[in-house]
Design an enzyme around this catalytic site. Structure first.
Site, PDB file in Angstrom:
ATOM      1  N   VAL A 279       0.836  -1.196   0.000  1.00 24.98           N
ATOM      2  CA  VAL A 279       0.000   0.000   0.000  1.00 24.98           C
ATOM      3  C   VAL A 279       0.877   1.255   0.000  1.00 24.98           C
ATOM      4  O   VAL A 279       0.571   2.256  -0.629  1.00 24.98           O
ATOM      5  CB  VAL A 279      -0.934   0.001   1.228  1.00 24.98           C
ATOM      6  CG1 VAL A 279      -1.693   1.314   1.310  1.00 24.98           C
ATOM      7  CG2 VAL A 279      -1.901  -1.150   1.140  1.00 24.98           C
ATOM      8  N   ILE A 282       2.222   1.888  -3.632  1.00 28.64           N
ATOM      9  CA  ILE A 282       1.288   2.273  -4.700  1.00 28.64           C
ATOM     10  C   ILE A 282       0.575   3.563  -4.348  1.00 28.64           C
ATOM     11  O   ILE A 282      -0.092   3.653  -3.332  1.00 28.64           O
ATOM     12  CB  ILE A 282       0.262   1.153  -4.926  1.00 28.64           C
ATOM     13  CG1 ILE A 282       1.015  -0.085  -5.376  1.00 28.64           C
ATOM     14  CG2 ILE A 282      -0.764   1.570  -5.959  1.00 28.64           C
ATOM     15  CD1 ILE A 282       0.162  -1.303  -5.410  1.00 28.64           C
ATOM     16  N   GLU A 284      -2.213   4.963  -4.579  1.00 32.08           N
ATOM     17  CA  GLU A 284      -3.568   4.651  -5.056  1.00 32.08           C
ATOM     18  C   GLU A 284      -4.406   5.890  -5.311  1.00 32.08           C
ATOM     19  O   GLU A 284      -5.246   5.913  -6.196  1.00 32.08           O
ATOM     20  CB  GLU A 284      -4.324   3.664  -4.160  1.00 32.08           C
ATOM     21  CG  GLU A 284      -4.234   3.814  -2.651  1.00 32.08           C
ATOM     22  CD  GLU A 284      -2.855   3.538  -2.111  1.00 32.08           C
ATOM     23  OE1 GLU A 284      -2.184   4.541  -1.805  1.00 32.08           O
ATOM     24  OE2 GLU A 284      -2.447   2.382  -2.026  1.00 32.08           O
ATOM     25  N   ASP A 326      -8.746  34.259 -35.223  1.00 31.08           N
ATOM     26  CA  ASP A 326      -9.531  35.109 -36.109  1.00 31.08           C
ATOM     27  C   ASP A 326      -9.333  36.546 -35.690  1.00 31.08           C
ATOM     28  O   ASP A 326      -9.026  36.801 -34.538  1.00 31.08           O
ATOM     29  CB  ASP A 326     -11.020  34.818 -35.912  1.00 31.08           C
ATOM     30  CG  ASP A 326     -11.461  33.588 -36.654  1.00 31.08           C
ATOM     31  OD1 ASP A 326     -10.766  33.208 -37.595  1.00 31.08           O
ATOM     32  OD2 ASP A 326     -12.506  33.033 -36.277  1.00 31.08           O
ATOM     33  N   ASP A 631     -15.194  26.349 -40.856  1.00 30.24           N
ATOM     34  CA  ASP A 631     -13.994  26.351 -40.011  1.00 30.24           C
ATOM     35  C   ASP A 631     -13.789  25.008 -39.320  1.00 30.24           C
ATOM     36  O   ASP A 631     -12.696  24.723 -38.821  1.00 30.24           O
ATOM     37  CB  ASP A 631     -14.097  27.434 -38.922  1.00 30.24           C
ATOM     38  CG  ASP A 631     -13.976  28.830 -39.496  1.00 30.24           C
ATOM     39  OD1 ASP A 631     -13.369  28.959 -40.574  1.00 30.24           O
ATOM     40  OD2 ASP A 631     -14.481  29.774 -38.876  1.00 30.24           O
ATOM     41  N   ASN A 693       6.168   8.085  -0.717  1.00 35.31           N
ATOM     42  CA  ASN A 693       6.177   6.628  -0.847  1.00 35.31           C
ATOM     43  C   ASN A 693       7.591   6.070  -0.867  1.00 35.31           C
ATOM     44  O   ASN A 693       7.874   5.057  -0.221  1.00 35.31           O
ATOM     45  CB  ASN A 693       5.446   6.204  -2.129  1.00 35.31           C
ATOM     46  CG  ASN A 693       3.953   6.423  -1.998  1.00 35.31           C
ATOM     47  OD1 ASN A 693       3.475   6.775  -0.920  1.00 35.31           O
ATOM     48  ND2 ASN A 693       3.222   6.221  -3.069  1.00 35.31           N
ATOM     49  N   ASN A 721      -0.493   6.673   4.484  1.00 38.05           N
ATOM     50  CA  ASN A 721      -0.805   6.640   3.063  1.00 38.05           C
ATOM     51  C   ASN A 721      -2.222   6.994   2.720  1.00 38.05           C
ATOM     52  O   ASN A 721      -2.483   7.688   1.755  1.00 38.05           O
ATOM     53  CB  ASN A 721      -0.542   5.249   2.518  1.00 38.05           C
ATOM     54  CG  ASN A 721       0.823   5.182   1.964  1.00 38.05           C
ATOM     55  OD1 ASN A 721       1.052   5.672   0.877  1.00 38.05           O
ATOM     56  ND2 ASN A 721       1.742   4.661   2.740  1.00 38.05           N
ATOM     57  N   THR A 724      -3.255  10.725   5.940  1.00 37.48           N
ATOM     58  CA  THR A 724      -2.585  12.034   6.033  1.00 37.48           C
ATOM     59  C   THR A 724      -1.912  12.496   4.742  1.00 37.48           C
ATOM     60  O   THR A 724      -1.609  13.664   4.596  1.00 37.48           O
ATOM     61  CB  THR A 724      -1.554  12.087   7.184  1.00 37.48           C
ATOM     62  OG1 THR A 724      -0.583  11.096   6.954  1.00 37.48           O
ATOM     63  CG2 THR A 724      -2.212  11.882   8.527  1.00 37.48           C
ATOM     64  N   ASP A 725      -1.686  11.610   3.792  1.00 41.37           N
ATOM     65  CA  ASP A 725      -1.083  12.047   2.525  1.00 41.37           C
ATOM     66  C   ASP A 725      -2.074  12.736   1.603  1.00 41.37           C
ATOM     67  O   ASP A 725      -1.731  13.643   0.864  1.00 41.37           O
ATOM     68  CB  ASP A 725      -0.521  10.833   1.761  1.00 41.37           C
ATOM     69  CG  ASP A 725       0.918  10.584   2.134  1.00 41.37           C
ATOM     70  OD1 ASP A 725       1.404  11.292   3.024  1.00 41.37           O
ATOM     71  OD2 ASP A 725       1.528   9.677   1.538  1.00 41.37           O
TER      72      ASP A 725
HETATM   73  P1  ATP Z   1     -12.335  36.960 -39.498  1.00 43.40           P
HETATM   74  O1  ATP Z   1     -11.312  37.971 -39.124  1.00 43.40           O
HETATM   75  O2  ATP Z   1     -12.999  36.382 -38.336  1.00 43.40           O
HETATM   76  O3  ATP Z   1     -11.910  36.006 -40.556  1.00 43.40           O
HETATM   77  P2  ATP Z   1     -13.758  38.596 -41.336  1.00 43.40           P
HETATM   78  O4  ATP Z   1     -15.100  39.156 -41.072  1.00 43.40           O
HETATM   79  O5  ATP Z   1     -12.656  39.510 -41.603  1.00 43.40           O
HETATM   80  O6  ATP Z   1     -13.532  37.721 -40.097  1.00 43.40           O
HETATM   81  P3  ATP Z   1     -15.108  37.129 -43.312  1.00 43.40           P
HETATM   82  O7  ATP Z   1     -16.299  37.081 -42.448  1.00 43.40           O
HETATM   83  O8  ATP Z   1     -14.693  35.934 -44.076  1.00 43.40           O
HETATM   84  O9  ATP Z   1     -13.856  37.565 -42.510  1.00 43.40           O
HETATM   85  O10 ATP Z   1     -15.328  38.330 -44.290  1.00 43.40           O
HETATM   86  C1  ATP Z   1     -14.485  38.521 -45.396  1.00 43.40           C
HETATM   87  C2  ATP Z   1     -14.875  39.800 -46.121  1.00 43.40           C
HETATM   88  O11 ATP Z   1     -16.213  39.694 -46.594  1.00 43.40           O
HETATM   89  C3  ATP Z   1     -14.847  41.039 -45.244  1.00 43.40           C
HETATM   90  O12 ATP Z   1     -13.602  41.658 -45.276  1.00 43.40           O
HETATM   91  C4  ATP Z   1     -15.898  41.918 -45.891  1.00 43.40           C
HETATM   92  O13 ATP Z   1     -15.352  42.691 -46.924  1.00 43.40           O
HETATM   93  C5  ATP Z   1     -16.882  40.940 -46.482  1.00 43.40           C
HETATM   94  N1  ATP Z   1     -18.044  40.767 -45.601  1.00 43.40           N
HETATM   95  C6  ATP Z   1     -18.055  40.404 -44.321  1.00 43.40           C
HETATM   96  N2  ATP Z   1     -19.301  40.329 -43.837  1.00 43.40           N
HETATM   97  C7  ATP Z   1     -20.115  40.650 -44.843  1.00 43.40           C
HETATM   98  C8  ATP Z   1     -21.531  40.754 -44.994  1.00 43.40           C
HETATM   99  N3  ATP Z   1     -22.354  40.517 -44.014  1.00 43.40           N
HETATM  100  N4  ATP Z   1     -22.011  41.117 -46.189  1.00 43.40           N
HETATM  101  C9  ATP Z   1     -21.173  41.361 -47.209  1.00 43.40           C
HETATM  102  N5  ATP Z   1     -19.870  41.274 -47.132  1.00 43.40           N
HETATM  103  C10 ATP Z   1     -19.317  40.943 -45.970  1.00 43.40           C
END
Ligand code: ATP
Length: 880
Positions: A279, A282, A284, A326, A631, A693, A721, A724-725
């Site tokens: 004991v 190990i 445990e 992003d 994504d 141990n 073991n 108190t441990d």
């Molecule tokens: P991330 O940084 O998270 O990638 P983002 O918004 O820059 O985000 P996207 O969403 O892929 O990337 O957008 C790419 C491009 O599309 C933008 O730079 C913009 O010009 C255009 N865009 C984004 N949202 C819209 C929308 N709702 N309608 C039309 N064009 C859009």
């Protein structure tokens, strides 16, 4: 009649629902009572009783129980009752630990529960999908998991992927019309969205027609739920270690028993001694404490707004070497405001901040209300879904922030939705980050049809054929001017959205593929999206911790560069790479240079996967964020997939190991810090338990070699073991981070638990603890059997005290003096309670015969404390 055979209106009637207002809260309550929640029976959690008895399943505990029975049979009642009590006490500690761990893990499950957007009492709200009832009106958009079976009422290019149900992995386009045939399988019921299927494109609304096990997928659901938790790599590794230690324990036991019997000791006594020794070897409690430490860490992460979806992520986080993030929303506020407009060669400045629709349009310091500007703003609103509203004196938007900004800008010019109600939206090609644009077909009040496209300017400039409302041919010279305008905005960190239109003659019904052809370029919006202040600090902290931050964005290269500079992401020689550059690069070329790349602009989700793979290929442990449907592959492929709690789609969340409740980059840093802390805490208690141990075994081995009587009786070994441990070890698991935790390089993922000197520490400290204990024994024993109990009590006390002092050394990898010893209140509590228990065992009369102890006097204590401080004082300042 089946649901797909009746119209949407008829469905509303039959379910007593209203597609415009939804159900009332009262009605929902009644239906919930009648039909139950929208879920199916999951495998039941372990009951409390089962959890308690589960504690006795451990191999060593079983051996102990057998020993108890044997001692009982041999008439050694005191021994057997004492062992039994210790085992029960140990089981209780284990039970409470595991129950807490289970609780925090099931809390996680609740936090991870899927949500649905539902219309109730005339208002849209986000609720847990489990609370949906038949008749609820639900909205869907790309990236959602369909939360129940729905009869669709409206669709905009809605497509769903139903492979869980039909096996067909290609998305199916959905409709709202009723279908005639009465023999349709799920794959042909085009006006139904099935629970668990995935919205891959477009949006729509529908009325719930089935919930829980009354859905198509509910019938086969039991096959789909996977509730078993997988062990983390560390848990697996420690289990393996446990197995090795069992073998060592059995060998040692056999050795002691044989040696003892050979020397003429009674077989029974030697057997119990052997079992106690086993004991002692190990650890445990170890796997259970690891789970507890992990789950406590998970709770702390929740407080910091990071939800762990896979426990193994807690470990991997500590090894992350790169964070791919992003831009929009994670590194920036995602609070967009139109600041500039470029129209007919002129630039307008827009005043006002945030979503507050007060402000105006200025050119050369003069307010401007031209019709062309009004028309441009109108196009922006018509091609947006976002709504602006005021709540608690704050202006907010519902929908995409980019679109929200356009709606707010228009409101500043007095244009709001109400005024545009005579415009009909006839068709929509939804936005997707690959196409970087979206289009609506609108019927204007005078009956004409007009297609409005908005999107990334570099895409639209290339697609446009004309310039301006009067359709001038778009020459190269004009294009260059437009690009210049875009560059100027982007250099100021503005996000650019271009607007194009195409007008169709009255009465003409254009097809979808005509909408984005022969367009006329109208103008540009420049939106500010300020970088998050806390993100900048987090990026700098990460760099100090040896973690590189890479920005990946769909945005324009100049905008991305400007923001990256503001956030200190881009070092002087760092490279900014565009999606189209990536397309011309082979995987090998990318890998060769990826360490110099810091910003990826105008990328599509597919590029993200290549970036992750290239980074992994050159040895990085990659954390990757994402929120959209596309994504998911990159999130899955990364070592730590991260999704957004607010803007993330269900698909992204499901693929991820970590969800950021606040979408904030700084939360990733906090989670990494927590991950590192948890790992270092695990190292701390592994070190503490194993050194203890090693000390105990050595005491017994030394005694055997020196032909001494046993310095510790079995019951004492068990007590140390099992009782108190444990408490100090758990307290170590709750220790705060050392200051250095974010100043060190990331840990190598394949590094063993004993790496970086931990093994040496365990062995050297263990040897010292064992040595001082045997010395204490010899000093008191002096070869006189009369003094045996006294010597044993001294040895037992020295061992416990040496461990309780050593536990403070375990708090730091550097030196016992590196940290304030009072810094961990749990540890102080654990040590104090262990001392109280020890004193009870020594001084409480009825316990003395059970634990083979006798009273100690002050002089004994001086010796004991001096000896037990030796291991820590002698080695406490050493790094190895
Ligand atoms: P991330 O940084 O998270 O990638 P983002 O918004 O820059 O985000 P996207 O969403 O892929 O990337 O957008 C790419 C491009 O599309 C933008 O730079 C913009 O010009 C255009 N865009 C984004 N949202 C819209 C929308 N709702 N309608 C039309 N064009 C859009």
């Amino acid at each position: 009649m089946r649901w797909y055979q009746i119209s949407a209106d008829e469905t509303a009637k039959q379910t007593n629902s209203d597609p415009h207002k939804g159900l009332s809260t009262k009605e929902v309550e009644q239906r919930l009572k009648r039909d139950g929640r929208n879920e199916w029976k999951e495998e039941k959690g372990v009951s409390q009783l089962a959890l308690f008895f589960g504690q006795f399943k451990d191999f060593m505990v079983l051996v102990l129980l057998v020993a108890t029975v044997i001692s009982g049979l041999l008439g050694e009642y005191i021994d057997s009752i004492a062992i039994l009590l210790i085992v029960v006490l140990n089981a209780l500690i284990g039970f409470f630990q595991e129950r807490n761990a289970e609780k925090s893990l099931s809390k996680l499950k609740e936090l991870n529960a899927p949500m649905a957007r539902v219309l109730r009492d005339g208002q849209w709200a986000k609720i847990s999908s489990a609370e949906l009832v038949v008749g609820d009106v639900v909205s869907l958009s790309a990236g959602d998991r369909v939360p129940a079976d729905l009869r669709l009422v409206s669709v905009t290019s809605l497509e769903t992927e139903e492979s869980a149900l039909t096996g067909e992995s290609l998305p199916v386009a959905k409709v709202t019309e009723k279908l005639e045939s009465d023999q349709l399988g799920p794959q042909d019921q085009l006006n139904i969205a099935f629970m668990s299927s995935l919205v891959t494109r477009g949006s729509g609304t529908g009325i719930v027609i089935g919930t829980g096990s009354n859905t198509a997928v509910g019938q086969i659901a039991e096959l789909l739920v996977d509730t078993k938790r997988k062990e983390t790599p560390l848990e697996r590794r420690l289990e393996k270690l446990g197995k090795i230690l069992i073998v060592i324990a059995l060998l040692l036991t056999a050795l002691t028993v044989l040696a003892g019997v050979y020397r003429g000791n009674p077989v029974y006594e030697m057997l119990i001694a052997g079992v106690s020794l086993a004991v002692a070897v190990i650890p445990e409690g170890l796997p259970a404490i690891v789970t507890v430490a992990l789950s406590l860490g998970v709770q702390r992460m929740i407080k910091q707004k990071a939800i762990v979806r896979r426990l193994s992520a807690v470990e991997t986080l500590g090894s992350a070497t790169v964070i791919c993030s992003d831009k929009t929303g994670t590194l920036t506020e995602n609070q967009m405001t139109v600041k500039e407009i470029y129209l007919d060669g002129k630039t307008y400045t827009v005043t006002g901040d945030g979503y507050d629709p007060s402000g105006g349009f200025y050119r050369d310091d003069k307010e401007s209300k031209e019709e062309a500007l009004q028309q441009f703003l109108r196009y922006g609103v018509l091609s947006s879904h976002a709504k602006v509203f005021r709540k608690k004196k704050r202006w907010m938007i519902d929908g995409d922030p980019t679109e929200g900004a356009l709606v707010v800008a228009a409101k500043k010019a007095g244009i709001d939705e109400g005024k545009l109600s005579e415009y009909d939206i006839l068709h929509e090609i939804p936005f997707d980050s690959k196409r970087k644009r979206m289009t609506v077909l609108v019927r204007t009040p005078d009956g004409k049809q007009i297609a409005i496209t908005k999107g990334a300017p570099d895409v639209l400039i290339e697609k446009a054929a004309y310039l301006g409302a009067d359709k001038k041919l778009l020459a190269d010279k004009d294009k260059r001017k437009l690009y210049e305008a875009v560059d100027q905005m982007a250099a100021k960190a503005l996000r650019t959205i271009a607007v194009c239109i195409r007008q169709f003659p009255a009465g003409y019904e254009p097809k979808e593929e005509e909408l984005e052809k022969e367009m006329s370029f109208i103008g540009l919006n420049g939106l500010i999206d300020p970088p998050r202040k806390e993100a900048r600090d987090a990026i700098i902290d990460c760099r100090k911790a040896g973690i590189k931050t890479i920005m990946i964005t769909g945005d324009h290269v100049k905008t991305a560069t400007a923001i990256a500079n503001m956030l200190h992401i881009l070092p002087p020689a760092g490279k900014v790479v565009e999606g189209k550059d990536l397309d011309h690069m082979s995987d090998e070329e990318l890998q060769a240079d990826v360490d110099n790349m810091y910003v990826f602009a105008r990328v599509t989700p597919e590029h993200k996967l290549r970036i992750v793979q290239a980074l992994q290929k050159v040895g990085h442990i990659v954390a990757m964020t994402g929120d959209g449907v596309n994504d998911a592959p990159a999130i899955k492929a990364s070592d730590i997939g991260i999704s957004m709690g607010v803007t993330g789609t269900d698909v992204a969340k499901e693929a991820s190991a970590l969800v950021l409740m606040d979408d904030n980059f700084a939360t990733i840093k906090a989670a990494i810090k927590e991950g590192r802390t948890i790992y270092s805490n695990i190292r701390k208690f592994v070190r503490y338990l194993l050194a203890s141990n090693v000390g105990e075994i050595l005491v017994m081995l030394f005694a055997m070699i020196l032909a001494l009587p046993m310095p510790l009786v079995p019951i004492q070994i068990l007590w140390v073991n099992l009782v108190t441990d444990g408490l100090p070890a758990i307290a170590l698991g709750m220790d705060k981070a050392e200051d250095e935790v974010m100043k060190q390089k990331p840990r190598h993922p394949n590094e063993g638990i004993f790496a970086r000197g931990l093994g040496t520490k365990i062995v050297t400290r263990g040897i010292l603890i064992g040595s001082v204990t045997i010395i204490a024994f010899m000093l008191m024993y002096q070869g006189d059997p009369e003094r045996l109990v006294y010597a044993q009590t001294t040895a037992f006390t020295t061992l416990v005290m040496a461990q309780l002092i050593h536990v403070f050394d375990c708090r730091s990898e550097k030196s016992v003096f590196a940290r304030n010893p009072l810094g961990n209140v749990w540890l102080i509590g654990a040590v104090l309670s262990s001392i109280v228990l020890l004193l009870a065992v020594i001084y409480v009369d009825p316990l003395q015969p059970i634990f083979h102890t006798t009273d100690l006097v002050m002089r004994d204590w001086t010796l004991i404390l001096a000896l037990s401080a030796v291991p820590t004082v002698l080695f406490g300042f050493m790094k190895k």
